[in-house]
Design an enzyme around this catalytic site. Sequence first.
Site, PDB file in Angstrom:
ATOM      1  N   SER A  56      71.897  -3.578  34.338  1.00 31.81           N
ATOM      2  CA  SER A  56      71.581  -3.384  32.929  1.00 31.81           C
ATOM      3  C   SER A  56      70.170  -2.833  32.748  1.00 31.81           C
ATOM      4  CB  SER A  56      71.790  -4.698  32.167  1.00 31.81           C
ATOM      5  OG  SER A  56      71.656  -4.525  30.788  1.00 31.81           O
ATOM      6  N   ASP A  95      70.195   1.798  27.346  1.00 30.36           N
ATOM      7  CA  ASP A  95      69.772   1.307  28.661  1.00 30.36           C
ATOM      8  C   ASP A  95      70.631   1.938  29.759  1.00 30.36           C
ATOM      9  OD1 ASP A  95      72.113  -0.097  28.173  1.00 30.36           O
ATOM     10  OD2 ASP A  95      71.346  -2.008  28.917  1.00 30.36           O
ATOM     11  N   ASP A 121      73.123   1.200  31.715  1.00 27.80           N
ATOM     12  CA  ASP A 121      74.588   1.145  31.688  1.00 27.80           C
ATOM     13  C   ASP A 121      75.149   1.341  30.287  1.00 27.80           C
ATOM     14  OD1 ASP A 121      73.660  -1.431  30.927  1.00 27.80           O
ATOM     15  OD2 ASP A 121      75.583  -2.331  31.461  1.00 27.80           O
ATOM     16  N   ASP A 134      74.998  -0.140  27.328  1.00 30.01           N
ATOM     17  CA  ASP A 134      75.592  -1.163  26.463  1.00 30.01           C
ATOM     18  C   ASP A 134      74.589  -1.682  25.432  1.00 30.01           C
ATOM     19  OD1 ASP A 134      74.018  -2.737  28.129  1.00 30.01           O
ATOM     20  OD2 ASP A 134      75.634  -4.101  28.722  1.00 30.01           O
TER      21      ASP A 134
END
Length: 589
Positions: free
Chosen positions: A142, A301, A303, A305
């Site tokens: 993340s 960010d 990834d 999400d």
Amino acid sequence: MDYKSEYKKWCTSSVFDEKTQNELKSIKDEKEIEDRFYRQLSFGTGGLRGIIGAGTNRMNVYTVGKATQGLANFIKSRTGNGSVAIAYDSRIMSEEFALDSALILAANGIKAYLFDSLRPTPELSFAVRYLNATAGIVITASHNPPQYNGYKVYWSDGGQIVPPYDKLIIEEVNKITDYADIKRTDRKTAENNGLLKIVGKEIDDAFISELKKLILNQDAIKSVADELKIVYTPLNGTGNVPVRRVLKELGFRKVWVVPEQEAPDGNFPTLEYPNPEDKKAFAYALNLAKEVGADIVLATDPDADRLGIYAKDCKSGKYIPFTGNMSGLLIAEYELSQKREKGLLPKISRNGALVTTIVSSKMAYAIAEEYGLTVREVLTGFKYIGEQIKLFEDAKAENDGELDYTKGALEYEFGYEESYGCLVGTHSRDKDAVVAVMALCEAAAYYKTKGLTLWDQMQNIYEKYGYYVEDLQSLTFKGADGSQKIVSMMENLRRNPPRKIGGLNVRAVRDYKSGLKKNLTDGAVSAVNLPESDVLYFELEKEGWCCVRPSGTEPKIKFYFGAKGENSDDAGHTVDRIRENLIKLAAVE
């Protein structure tokens, strides 16, 4: 565990490759060896997260392999062979960990659907249900610093694993005590046996198609497509392709992408911390925004999400940062107001749901009241918000397809958490920054047709519902000593619960570890009906609150604070007092 004997085993056993052993033998610092081997990298309720490197307390092919073998054993015990969808982000070793996981699954007779290149986490969540897979894996850390990577597990509903599956999978992972027990095959064999399939474009197209169905005011987008200026940075992560695609297909024409942060790069060369919560991550984007005169500045960010935003205040010419609460509430107000106007909310009051977490803004309750929704409050972590969607659907099925909030049969309308995550729609069962970008840009277009900026609209929301202010402070304590200090701080607050915090009386204390809530006014004790978690929550007078918990992914303890005031300064001063006092109360020698 005896870190020295474990270190010696890794340095000498033929199970571990030469590169791993050479890395370990080169370490001269005894504390570094201890940190790598004083524990097993914990497979928590969401999966793994840690620093990349050799050792039991690091992310490497052995610790990732152990997690995947444990998952494979669980799947085979529950559903036979099954299948697993696998995605990965731009971080160092992400592609290698993803392929290795796919080959371990194949060696266990489980079919792996592996994306052909990096993809956002929310698309993995979507893909699990699209492919009718048994489970899903995404390789990502993340928003953590560059030296980290992680491994998250999803179940067949597309949501991250939650009770009881999380603990059952952890049990299977912990049963593996010998890394030699991890089964592996080669790629050619896996493909020839039909146990490895590479996927990509078909799922991309289906994912974007589902997002576009959620648009409420296409005409507003069309009318300002040549005026609304958007600057976007994917922070060298997975968001670049899907975000640009959906904005282009919807007709947004003035979109600039930060060139230094456009290409995927796990070293994050312009960033110390690829986190849209961090103002420093916006430095390049804000410079570009000033050059082009952007209306909004967006960052996802690695990834994709989480979404961070700045909006231009036309009166001052400055770009104003939004907290995760602010952006989530702004999107919620836009979506719900437009749905009501178009007759898209449930006809019966309380049959729609706004889902949030215990550490997010309490303005959620005011917004829910305005639109006749039920608030569902869950533990920290978006997986619990995603879980509610499945629970709503199951309750509806049990109720013969009827909505009835008294029986838990609700229609999911919106979900958000303070840590920059939200979900419009139910295509994903995890937070989705791609759909958040889309919704926020649509909202910006709509309000622009009304002569308003997003900052203007945020002020309107505060005027409408009241001035709620929230804050978060994290303290980092690394290594074995730091881990024990965090434990001691939590124990200190449990043993000595304060009666007053920041000058405000404590009305009640919720301990999610014991599952009990104690009312300090009359001494009454009641149950908190949420899963067990190491969290303490203090209800304060005058709509104040605070909460403390260890991070599940980093060596940190997190303090959350919130208050409502006559204006933003008033509420902010209250939050400051609560913060200063609570951290002092938690301190240990």
